[in-house]
Design a protein around this motif. Structure first.
Motif, short mmCIF file in Angstrom:
data_model
loop_
_atom_site.label_atom_id
_atom_site.label_comp_id
_atom_site.label_asym_id
_atom_site.label_seq_id
_atom_site.Cartn_x
_atom_site.Cartn_y
_atom_site.Cartn_z
N LEU A 271 0.82 -1.21 0.00
CA LEU A 271 0.00 0.00 0.00
C LEU A 271 0.86 1.26 0.00
CD1 LEU A 271 -2.66 -1.15 2.64
CD2 LEU A 271 -2.67 -1.49 0.15
N THR A 272 1.87 1.28 0.85
CA THR A 272 2.84 2.38 0.94
C THR A 272 4.20 1.74 1.20
OG1 THR A 272 2.73 2.70 3.34
CG2 THR A 272 1.03 3.80 2.00
N PRO A 273 5.28 2.52 1.22
CA PRO A 273 6.57 1.91 1.56
C PRO A 273 6.58 1.24 2.93
CG PRO A 273 6.91 4.04 0.53
CD PRO A 273 5.44 3.91 0.74
N GLU A 274 5.69 1.67 3.83
CA GLU A 274 5.67 1.08 5.18
C GLU A 274 4.60 0.00 5.33
OE1 GLU A 274 5.37 4.46 4.75
OE2 GLU A 274 7.49 4.92 5.09
N TYR A 325 3.74 -3.89 8.94
CA TYR A 325 4.33 -2.55 8.99
C TYR A 325 5.85 -2.67 8.95
CZ TYR A 325 5.40 2.23 10.29
OH TYR A 325 5.89 3.51 10.29
N GLN A 326 6.48 -1.99 8.00
CA GLN A 326 7.93 -2.03 7.80
C GLN A 326 8.55 -0.87 8.57
OE1 GLN A 326 9.05 -4.62 5.74
NE2 GLN A 326 11.12 -4.17 6.50
N ILE A 329 14.54 -1.02 6.86
CA ILE A 329 14.89 -2.02 5.86
C ILE A 329 14.83 -3.42 6.44
CG2 ILE A 329 16.77 -2.87 4.38
CD1 ILE A 329 17.69 0.01 4.07
N ARG A 330 15.26 -3.58 7.68
CA ARG A 330 15.40 -4.91 8.28
C ARG A 330 14.18 -5.40 9.04
NH1 ARG A 330 19.62 -7.80 6.10
NH2 ARG A 330 21.12 -6.25 5.38
N TRP A 331 13.57 -4.55 9.83
CA TRP A 331 12.57 -4.99 10.79
C TRP A 331 11.16 -4.65 10.34
CZ3 TRP A 331 13.78 -8.13 14.72
CH2 TRP A 331 15.11 -8.16 15.16
N SER A 332 10.25 -5.60 10.56
CA SER A 332 8.83 -5.37 10.31
C SER A 332 8.01 -6.11 11.35
CB SER A 332 8.43 -5.83 8.90
OG SER A 332 8.63 -7.22 8.76
#
Length: 395
Positions: A271-274, A325-326, A329-332
């Motif tokens: 949906l978005t970068p996050e 949710y991002q 770069i590493r954690w979501s």
């Protein structure tokens, strides 16, 4: 591959690689811990992976698997160059051939050895996947078919623990239709367990009804798949839908005649970068004129948080959604929820009670150039609380 934890994976990988001091465990772009170079540069792409098992139907347990990525020197160099210049460039290349081999054991006496392989040819126009397993599985089943042909509780709500010692395997071969995302192919399944009952209530009665305590299920079928996922290991866009119909017949070695229909659907949206969303649906159905089939033959609701085989029927439907949710770069992190239905062929699928499950989790991007994420999900349902160690989205 749904039992891995990132922390143990890293520790085991580091301990197995002290001799390879030239391998860097730091990503050159963000400076974070990353196993991508180890996977690519270690001989044969071998990665030792611990397995932690928390499936409620099996109990707690531990295992070990070796994961082999079969890349040519040219493929490895191309992925390395793309990963050095783009955050996800290497992950967008075709997934290399993968072989997984290992074993596991749990607190309820279950043990198993297994090997599996996935490979593509001619730029992903031909796909093959197959696996073999042998062991002793101890799992609780809650339903059996009565004389009227309906599934009813075996012993109240406590179920009966079956021991299933033996082996089996599956394989499938698919061919892409022209340049479309559509694949057609064939699938084979074979299982030959020796059944026993570990819990005593009504054991003799159930064994008498079972009749054959060494059943063989052998089936051949057709498979259709529509696949637009952008990554095999951790998709974030696209869809994957499969329809599989298998005939189990005496003429190909089966002790029972029945058919199975499995329809699976997975869809992924960024949906978005996050923010991203994923959804999964799984419909299973069984058709037979047999008066009795071994309990493992019947479909079950398949959701995180619900023990396998707790809710069985001649048709089942499992629906699950997940929001991710991002953080960087590493954690979501993620939240997920699902519901399932189980019924006989003589009932409406949605007439029975809905079964709910939900939970939360997190992921760490452990090998950026392959798009490989690993993490943990904590799931809840009315009867169970379970922890799942995941590789990939988990849906």
């Amino acid at each position: 591959m749904s039992f891995y934890t990132s922390r143990l994976l890293v520790l085991m990988s580091l301990s197995a690689s002290f001799a390879s001091s030239a391998v860097d465990f730091t990503d050159p772009i963000d400076g974070k811990l990353d196993m991508g170079e180890y996977l690519a540069e270690n001989a044969y792409g071998f990665l030792p992976v611990p397995i932690l098992i928390t499936e409620p139907a099996l109990g707690y347990g531990f295992g070990f698997a070796g994961v082999f990525l079969h890349e040519s020197d040219l493929q490895r160099e191309k992925r390395k160059k793309l990963a050095a210049t783009s955050l996800d460039g290497g992950a967008q290349l075709l997934t290399p051939a993968i072989t997984v081999a290992g074993g596991l054991a749990t607190e309820n006496g279950t043990w198993m050895g297994f090997i599996g392989h996935r490979r593509t040819w001619n730029r992903d126009t031909i796909r093959y996947m197959g696996g073999l397993a042998y062991g002793d599985m101890n799992m609780t089943f809650y339903r059996q078919k009565n004389n009227a042909g309906a599934l009813e509780p075996i012993v109240g709500n406590s179920g009966v623990e079956f021991g299933m010692r033996g082996g089996g395997g599956m394989q499938q071969l698919q061919f892409r239709i022209d340049d479309t995302p559509l694949f057609l192919g064939a699938v084979q399944k074979y299982f030959q367990p020796e059944l026993s009952i570990n819990s005593p209530p009504k054991a003799d009665e159930i064994l008498n009804r079972l009749g054959n305590t060494t059943p063989t299920a052998s089936g051949l079928g057709l498979l259709m798949e529509y696949d637009t996922k952008n990554n095999f290991l951790n998709p974030t866009e696209g869809m994957n839908y499969t329809v599989e119909y298998i005939w189990f017949r005496d003429g190909i070695g089966s002790d029972y005649d029945f058919d199975t229909l499995n329809i699976k659907g997975r869809h992924y949206w960024t949906l978005t970068p996050e923010w991203s969303v994923a959804a999964r649906g799984y419909y299973k159905s069984l058709y037979t004129d047999e008066n009795f089939l071994p309990p493992p033959a019947y479909p079950d609701i398949e959701l995180r948080g619900i023990a396998r085989n707790r809710y069985q029927g001649e048709q089942t439907l499992s629906l699950e959604g997940q929001v991710n949710y991002q953080w960087n770069i590493r954690w979501s992190s993620n939240v997920f929820a699902g519901l399932g239905y189980a019924s006989s062929q003589h009932q409406s699928l949605f007439k029975g009670d809905e079964q709910y499950a939900y939970g939360v989790g997190f992921r760490y991007l452990i090998a950026r150039r392959y798009g490989m994420k690993t993490g943990i999900d904590l799931a809840f349902s009315e009867e169970d609380t379970a922890v799942y160690f995941q590789v990939g989205m988990g849906i």
